[in-house]
Scaffold this motif. Sequence first.
Motif, PDB file in Angstrom:
ATOM      1  N   PRO A 101     -10.315 -14.307  12.067  1.00  0.00           N
ATOM      2  CA  PRO A 101      -8.951 -14.602  12.517  1.00  0.00           C
ATOM      3  C   PRO A 101      -7.911 -13.891  11.642  1.00  0.00           C
ATOM      4  N   LEU A 102      -6.793 -13.512  12.278  1.00  0.00           N
ATOM      5  CA  LEU A 102      -5.721 -12.806  11.593  1.00  0.00           C
ATOM      6  C   LEU A 102      -4.410 -13.565  11.759  1.00  0.00           C
ATOM      7  N   ARG A 103      -3.601 -13.536  10.738  1.00  0.00           N
ATOM      8  CA  ARG A 103      -2.213 -13.976  10.838  1.00  0.00           C
ATOM      9  C   ARG A 103      -1.435 -13.182   9.788  1.00  0.00           C
ATOM     10  N   LEU A 104      -0.865 -12.059  10.232  1.00  0.00           N
ATOM     11  CA  LEU A 104      -0.298 -11.089   9.302  1.00  0.00           C
ATOM     12  C   LEU A 104       1.078 -10.612   9.755  1.00  0.00           C
ATOM     13  N   ARG A 105       1.948 -10.393   8.791  1.00  0.00           N
ATOM     14  CA  ARG A 105       3.192  -9.658   9.001  1.00  0.00           C
ATOM     15  C   ARG A 105       2.997  -8.284   8.377  1.00  0.00           C
ATOM     16  N   VAL A 106       3.191  -7.225   9.176  1.00  0.00           N
ATOM     17  CA  VAL A 106       2.950  -5.862   8.729  1.00  0.00           C
ATOM     18  C   VAL A 106       4.229  -5.051   8.892  1.00  0.00           C
ATOM     19  N   ASP A 107       4.653  -4.399   7.822  1.00  0.00           N
ATOM     20  CA  ASP A 107       5.817  -3.510   7.859  1.00  0.00           C
ATOM     21  C   ASP A 107       5.389  -2.136   7.358  1.00  0.00           C
ATOM     22  N   ILE A 108       5.582  -1.124   8.210  1.00  0.00           N
ATOM     23  CA  ILE A 108       5.094   0.230   7.944  1.00  0.00           C
ATOM     24  C   ILE A 108       6.273   1.185   7.895  1.00  0.00           C
ATOM     25  N   GLN A 109       6.232   2.098   6.921  1.00  0.00           N
ATOM     26  CA  GLN A 109       7.260   3.138   6.811  1.00  0.00           C
ATOM     27  C   GLN A 109       6.607   4.485   6.532  1.00  0.00           C
ATOM     28  N   ASN A 110       6.948   5.499   7.368  1.00  0.00           N
ATOM     29  CA  ASN A 110       6.557   6.898   7.140  1.00  0.00           C
ATOM     30  C   ASN A 110       5.049   7.123   7.049  1.00  0.00           C
ATOM     31  N   ALA A 111       4.277   6.352   7.796  1.00  0.00           N
ATOM     32  CA  ALA A 111       2.818   6.510   7.774  1.00  0.00           C
ATOM     33  C   ALA A 111       2.370   7.509   8.838  1.00  0.00           C
ATOM     34  N   ASN A 112       1.193   8.125   8.602  1.00  0.00           N
ATOM     35  CA  ASN A 112       0.599   8.983   9.618  1.00  0.00           C
ATOM     36  C   ASN A 112       0.038   8.106  10.733  1.00  0.00           C
TER      37      ASN A 112
ATOM     38  N   GLN B  32      -5.291   9.047  21.081  1.00  0.00           N
ATOM     39  CA  GLN B  32      -4.834  10.329  20.560  1.00  0.00           C
ATOM     40  C   GLN B  32      -3.311  10.326  20.419  1.00  0.00           C
ATOM     41  N   PHE B  33      -2.825   9.943  19.248  1.00  0.00           N
ATOM     42  CA  PHE B  33      -1.397  10.031  18.991  1.00  0.00           C
ATOM     43  C   PHE B  33      -1.190  10.390  17.523  1.00  0.00           C
ATOM     44  N   SER B  34      -0.044  11.006  17.243  1.00  0.00           N
ATOM     45  CA  SER B  34       0.242  11.459  15.886  1.00  0.00           C
ATOM     46  C   SER B  34       1.741  11.357  15.649  1.00  0.00           C
ATOM     47  N   GLY B  35       2.156  11.636  14.415  1.00  0.00           N
ATOM     48  CA  GLY B  35       3.558  11.578  14.038  1.00  0.00           C
ATOM     49  C   GLY B  35       3.767  10.649  12.861  1.00  0.00           C
ATOM     50  N   LYS B  36       5.012  10.564  12.419  1.00  0.00           N
ATOM     51  CA  LYS B  36       5.389   9.643  11.348  1.00  0.00           C
ATOM     52  C   LYS B  36       5.733   8.294  11.958  1.00  0.00           C
ATOM     53  N   LEU B  37       5.005   7.272  11.549  1.00  0.00           N
ATOM     54  CA  LEU B  37       5.108   5.954  12.142  1.00  0.00           C
ATOM     55  C   LEU B  37       5.850   4.988  11.230  1.00  0.00           C
TER      56      LEU B  37
ATOM     57  N   THR C 101       4.437   3.764   3.114  1.00  0.00           N
ATOM     58  CA  THR C 101       4.217   2.430   2.563  1.00  0.00           C
ATOM     59  C   THR C 101       3.810   1.475   3.682  1.00  0.00           C
ATOM     60  N   VAL C 102       2.949   0.529   3.339  1.00  0.00           N
ATOM     61  CA  VAL C 102       2.567  -0.551   4.238  1.00  0.00           C
ATOM     62  C   VAL C 102       2.683  -1.852   3.461  1.00  0.00           C
TER      63      VAL C 102
ATOM     64  N   LEU D  24       0.853  -1.190   0.000  1.00  0.00           N
ATOM     65  CA  LEU D  24       0.000   0.000   0.000  1.00  0.00           C
ATOM     66  C   LEU D  24       0.884   1.234   0.000  1.00  0.00           C
ATOM     67  N   ARG D  25       0.489   2.247  -0.792  1.00  0.00           N
ATOM     68  CA  ARG D  25       1.248   3.496  -0.839  1.00  0.00           C
ATOM     69  C   ARG D  25       0.318   4.688  -0.669  1.00  0.00           C
ATOM     70  N   ARG D  26       0.823   5.689   0.082  1.00  0.00           N
ATOM     71  CA  ARG D  26       0.182   6.993   0.154  1.00  0.00           C
ATOM     72  C   ARG D  26       1.282   8.019   0.320  1.00  0.00           C
ATOM     73  N   GLU D  27       1.497   8.830  -0.719  1.00  0.00           N
ATOM     74  CA  GLU D  27       2.615   9.774  -0.752  1.00  0.00           C
ATOM     75  C   GLU D  27       3.899   9.014  -0.451  1.00  0.00           C
ATOM     76  N   ASP D  28       4.646   9.374   0.621  1.00  0.00           N
ATOM     77  CA  ASP D  28       5.892   8.656   0.909  1.00  0.00           C
ATOM     78  C   ASP D  28       5.699   7.520   1.890  1.00  0.00           C
TER      79      ASP D  28
END
Length: 325
Positions: free
Chosen positions: A230-241, A254-259, A211-212, A205-209
């Motif tokens: 049921p879930l079984r997922l590997r998730v890697d996140i870069q520069n997300a809101n 209530q939290f914010s920042g680049k995650l 990625t997920v 997944l992409r949104r601006e800079d």
Amino acid sequence: RGNIAIKAKNLSLAELLSSLGQNFRPENKLKFAGNITGNTEVQWKQSFDYAQARVVADVSPPSNLRNGQVPLTSGVRANYDFRSGDMQLSELSASTPGTQLHASGTLTSSVKIAFSTSDLQEWQAVISQLFPAGAPLVVHGRAVFNGTAAGSSSNVSLNGNVQLRDFAAIVHATAHARERQVHWDSLSADVQASSTNLSLHNALLRREDATVKLNGTVGLVGWSVAPESPLRLRVDIQNANADEMGNFAGYDHQFSGKLSAGLQLSGTRRNPEGQGNISLVNGSIRGQTFDSANAVVALQGSQLTIKDFSFVRGQTRVAGSGNYN
């Protein structure tokens, strides 16, 4: 032994679709319009139950359209076995102002499909059938699928590559937040999907800079993710809101920042379990701003256990651990 030959010329596709009974939903709700010209030859030995039919047909767009109708150009070359109920598609091609479709293969085993559309509204009848409570996505751009389909229309399974452009994921309302949409620029994924299960491989997944990346499986109920899925997922996140990712996951903290994060998730949609590393830059938690924060986390339902926590704000350095609920 018998033989029947049927010829059609300028037969109205719209009238044919609307005349189909309830056993042909959602096909009878499609708004395609065109003129059918073709030949059908039915041959059998011993009994009509063993008949074989050969269909050659073409559809041309009509000269006049009624309100809401979608003009269709199509060609079909197929053989149908009355005994097995199986259809062999030598060729199926179809195009509308927004959609291109090519398919070939055997319906009961595997049909190769190349599908591309910039207007999913043309397929609203099919979407409503698959998602009676509402589709989980709103696609404003193009949707593309290249792969195979198997099974009946009521129990189809898909295997292939999906590409989406300019779309929003629907986040359903909770006790603390109304329904909302999370926008994404694009999605690319290798998928295996049925009404009860979704497997994702190399999903991006992409949104601006931001990625997920996703790999794993999610249980479905009628093509939708349910609270007990049921879930079984590997998730890697870069520069997300961070706030949007929290909303997307169903949290209203209530939290914010680049995650940025690397997480391994299991459990269910309602009560997820997982562990991993997270990093927040230029963020805030409940109004308290910071330059950066890093932690090893473990998730158990709504409770977050934080280990090896480090917090930086100007010259201030804080380290620790704890729980957050």
